[in-house]
Design a protein around this motif. Structure first.
Motif, PDB file in Angstrom:
ATOM      1  N   ASN A  57      26.256 -11.254  -4.564  1.00 35.35           N
ATOM      2  CA  ASN A  57      26.799 -11.754  -5.825  1.00 35.35           C
ATOM      3  C   ASN A  57      26.639 -10.723  -6.944  1.00 35.35           C
ATOM      4  OD1 ASN A  57      24.124 -12.017  -6.951  1.00 35.35           O
ATOM      5  ND2 ASN A  57      23.906 -13.784  -5.573  1.00 35.35           N
ATOM      6  N   TYR A  58      27.179 -11.069  -8.112  1.00 35.64           N
ATOM      7  CA  TYR A  58      27.247 -10.126  -9.225  1.00 35.64           C
ATOM      8  C   TYR A  58      25.861  -9.664  -9.664  1.00 35.64           C
ATOM      9  CZ  TYR A  58      28.430  -8.388 -13.880  1.00 35.64           C
ATOM     10  OH  TYR A  58      28.576  -7.624 -14.994  1.00 35.64           O
ATOM     11  N   ASP A  59      24.897 -10.633  -9.865  1.00 38.37           N
ATOM     12  CA  ASP A  59      23.569 -10.247 -10.346  1.00 38.37           C
ATOM     13  C   ASP A  59      22.847  -9.351  -9.352  1.00 38.37           C
ATOM     14  OD1 ASP A  59      23.657 -11.457 -12.838  1.00 38.37           O
ATOM     15  OD2 ASP A  59      23.403 -13.433 -11.891  1.00 38.37           O
ATOM     16  N   GLU A  60      23.018  -9.705  -8.072  1.00 36.73           N
ATOM     17  CA  GLU A  60      22.380  -8.878  -7.042  1.00 36.73           C
ATOM     18  C   GLU A  60      22.973  -7.458  -7.070  1.00 36.73           C
ATOM     19  OE1 GLU A  60      22.681 -10.565  -3.121  1.00 36.73           O
ATOM     20  OE2 GLU A  60      21.703  -8.819  -2.240  1.00 36.73           O
ATOM     21  N   THR A  61      24.274  -7.376  -7.335  1.00 37.16           N
ATOM     22  CA  THR A  61      24.927  -6.059  -7.406  1.00 37.16           C
ATOM     23  C   THR A  61      24.308  -5.235  -8.527  1.00 37.16           C
ATOM     24  OG1 THR A  61      26.958  -7.094  -6.653  1.00 37.16           O
ATOM     25  CG2 THR A  61      27.172  -4.871  -7.557  1.00 37.16           C
ATOM     26  N   LEU A  62      24.118  -5.872  -9.724  1.00 35.55           N
ATOM     27  CA  LEU A  62      23.519  -5.147 -10.851  1.00 35.55           C
ATOM     28  C   LEU A  62      22.123  -4.637 -10.490  1.00 35.55           C
ATOM     29  CD1 LEU A  62      24.440  -7.226 -14.047  1.00 35.55           C
ATOM     30  CD2 LEU A  62      25.424  -5.094 -13.216  1.00 35.55           C
ATOM     31  N   GLU A  63      21.339  -5.504  -9.864  1.00 34.01           N
ATOM     32  CA  GLU A  63      19.970  -5.089  -9.478  1.00 34.01           C
ATOM     33  C   GLU A  63      20.035  -3.933  -8.462  1.00 34.01           C
ATOM     34  OE1 GLU A  63      18.414  -9.636  -9.826  1.00 34.01           O
ATOM     35  OE2 GLU A  63      18.055  -8.569  -7.921  1.00 34.01           O
ATOM     36  N   SER A  64      20.933  -4.100  -7.519  1.00 33.78           N
ATOM     37  CA  SER A  64      21.012  -3.083  -6.459  1.00 33.78           C
ATOM     38  C   SER A  64      21.442  -1.739  -7.018  1.00 33.78           C
ATOM     39  CB  SER A  64      21.981  -3.515  -5.366  1.00 33.78           C
ATOM     40  OG  SER A  64      21.541  -4.721  -4.814  1.00 33.78           O
ATOM     41  N   ILE A  65      22.274  -1.756  -8.061  1.00 31.40           N
ATOM     42  CA  ILE A  65      22.693  -0.483  -8.667  1.00 31.40           C
ATOM     43  C   ILE A  65      21.455   0.225  -9.232  1.00 31.40           C
ATOM     44  CG2 ILE A  65      23.973   0.545 -10.603  1.00 31.40           C
ATOM     45  CD1 ILE A  65      26.168  -1.549 -10.070  1.00 31.40           C
TER      46      ILE A  65
END
Ligand SMILES: Nc1ncnc2c1ncn2[C@@H]1O[C@H](COP(=O)(O)OP(=O)(O)OP(=O)(O)O)[C@@H](O)[C@H]1O
Ligand SMILES: [Mg+2]
Length: 505
Positions: A57-65
């Motif tokens: 999901n979007y939040d996980e994407t931000l964290e992963s970046i």
């Protein structure tokens, strides 16, 4: 400079590289194998991120970046590298592939000018520079002119991608070497060029020199109009061909045949043929000239000859091209045979040295599944021209519509951006050396980028062709600019008219 290392499974023809940066497709690299340096070409390039590989999901994407940015090991740059051969053998013009694949762990390094210079730019007067390697731009890209004059060339690309630019570049350099080039200029794109050694000619047809069926094409007699064709054939007698006043002699002969009381049905057709003759005399008087000597005499040896056929209808252009090709082939045959002492016939010839003929819009003249006179002669030259020093260059934005037999005779190809799959397929079947990955690249090329394959290069190359400075050829119209200028003129015109009115009255 180390770029990375061979990993995974290797083959003698292809390896996978894990590199510190993404390698652009089309870059040449050196693989430092134990057996010797090997030249490789990047054909596929993938970058992936471990952290971002499976985000939901979007939040996980931000964290992963953020995680990915902190972790040096996150990115993996993988390249598929095609092996082209040992460097040493390629520098001598031969491709020798390794017998055993490079072992995983072998170093991959950047190719230098020293490595590739000799391969892409041999120092030899047959080779001329046309640009630089697209991904190794410090390395010049040269082509072997002898190979295209003897084994022909195809220049294929979508419209506006730089075909005519390459034609101009080649033609200019051949003329500078005192070679003879003839451009069959369908859209009158080239006559505005400003080079020394240019010879711009308005192509013409001498109707006396034609066969009856070709004359019927030139007069635009409909293909199914059998009686009209028959009348013309009967009227086109040797006496008419030689009479001082050709058109009048032909016209009265047609009238005479139409008046035959035994064949009253011919009357109407003869009238139609007379109309056609009348039309041709008035509408095409500039291009149909019974009083000229041989049209081939206008072509000059050692020059860049531009044959303007833009005033011709397609059928007339076809007849003209067929005529020129036929005459040029006969001329070169006579010259070669005379030199070799092979013939007793004393056919005189005009051209002492090889000729390079360039056909723009080749799909019009060499169409698939259609018979055309020009196509017959182009195919013959494609097959036989080599022996007589008559090279052919076909230029087209619709390779799918060109006769495959002729296209496959082109020993070298320059292919620029092409998106249509039909076109790509046709090119792939015409050129064995162009791999599927290369074909895949054609959609992503920019203006002036080209894939060069075939005999004019030592190795398939992805290059950027030099842009010809000087007068623009066939460039797009600046409609908005021209409208603006026209409007200004109108305003100025209206104003001065007002001034005039006020002053005068
Ligand atoms: N090698 C190049 N580098 C930079 N720009 C280029 C290059 N080749 C062509 N161009 C630009 O692209 C324009 C179109 O090029 P060109 O007329 O050669 O295309 P073309 O393929 O012959 O098009 P058409 O199919 O319409 O005849 C040129 O006017 C030029 O500005
Ligand atoms: Mg063009």
């Amino acid at each position: 400079m180390t770029l990375g290392f061979v990993i995974g499974e290797s083959k003698p023809t292809v390896v996978t590289g894990q590199t510190s940066r993404s390698l652009p497709i089309g870059e040449y690299v050196i693989i430092n194998s134990k057996e010797g340096k090997i030249v490789g070409l990047v054909e596929k390039s993938v970058v992936s991120s471990a952290a971002l590989g499976d985000v939901k999901n979007y939040d996980e994407t931000l964290e992963s970046i953020e995680v990915a940015a902190l972790n040096k090991r996150d990115k993996s740059h993988t390249a598929m590298i095609r092996i082209l051969g040992f460097l040493e053998s390629l520098q001598k013009g031969k491709a020798i592939l390794p017998a055993i694949p490079p072992t995983p762990g072998t170093e991959i390094v950047k190719a230098t000018k020293d490595d590739l210079g000799q391969i892409f730019g041999p120092e030899n007067e047959e080779w001329i520079k046309i640009g630089g390697l697209l991904r190794n731009p410090e390395i010049d890209s040269l082509i072997n002119l002898n190979k295209i004059v003897s084994r022909h060339l195809g220049i294929l690309a979508m419209t506006g991608m730089g075909k005519s630019n390459l034609v101009t570049l080649l033609a200019k350099q051949i003329a500078e070497l005192d070679g003879t080039v003839i451009i069959f200029d369908y859209h009158n794109d080239y006559s505005g060029l400003d080079f020394p050694k240019m010879n711009v000619i308005d192509a013409k047809i001498n109707p006396r020199l034609l066969e009856a069926d070709t004359l019927s094409d030139v007069l635009e007699i409909r293909e199914g109009a059998d009686i009209q064709q028959r009348v013309l054939r009967l009227a086109f007698t040797p006496e008419v061909k030689e009479s001082a006043n050709f058109w009048e002699a032909l016209d009265s002969q047609v009238q005479y045949i139409g008046a035959n009381p035994d064949r009253k049905e011919d009357r109407h057709s003869a009238d139609r043929v007379q109309d056609k003759i009348d039309d041709a005399r008035h509408r095409s008087s500039e291009i149909l000239d019974p009083d000229m000597s041989n049209p081939v005499a206008l072509i000059k040896e050692g020059r860049l000859n531009i044959l303007n056929v833009s005033e011709f209808t397609d059928r007339q252009a076809n007849v003209a091209l067929a005529y020129y090709l036929q005459e040029l082939l006969a001329d070169r045959k006579a010259a070669v045979n005379a030199k070799g002492g092979k013939t007793k016939s004393k056919r005189s010839y005009r051209f002492n040295t090889p000729i390079f003929v360039i056909i723009e819009e080749a799909h019009v003249f060499i169409p698939k599944n259609e018979d055309a006179k020009a196509k017959y002669w182009a195919a013959k030259i494609a097959r036989e021209g080599r022996k007589f020093g008559l090279g052919l260059c076909i230029v087209s934005q619709r390779p799918r519509d060109i006769e495959a037999n002729v296209l496959s005779q082109m020993g070298s190809l320059a292919v620029m951006k092409i998106v249509q799959e039909d076109d790509q397929r046709q090119i792939a079947s015409a050129a064995e050396s162009i791999s599927r990955e290369f074909i895949g690249q054609l959609t992503s090329l920019n203006i002036g980028d080209a894939v060069l394959v075939g005999q004019w290069v030592n190795l398939p190359a992805i290059v950027h062709i030099d842009e010809m400075k000087g007068k623009k050829i066939g460039s797009d119209q600046d409609a908005v600019g021209e409208w603006a200028v026209a409007k200004k003129f109108e305003e100025v015109g209206a104003k001065s008219m007002k001034d005039l009115t006020r002053k005068d009255f």
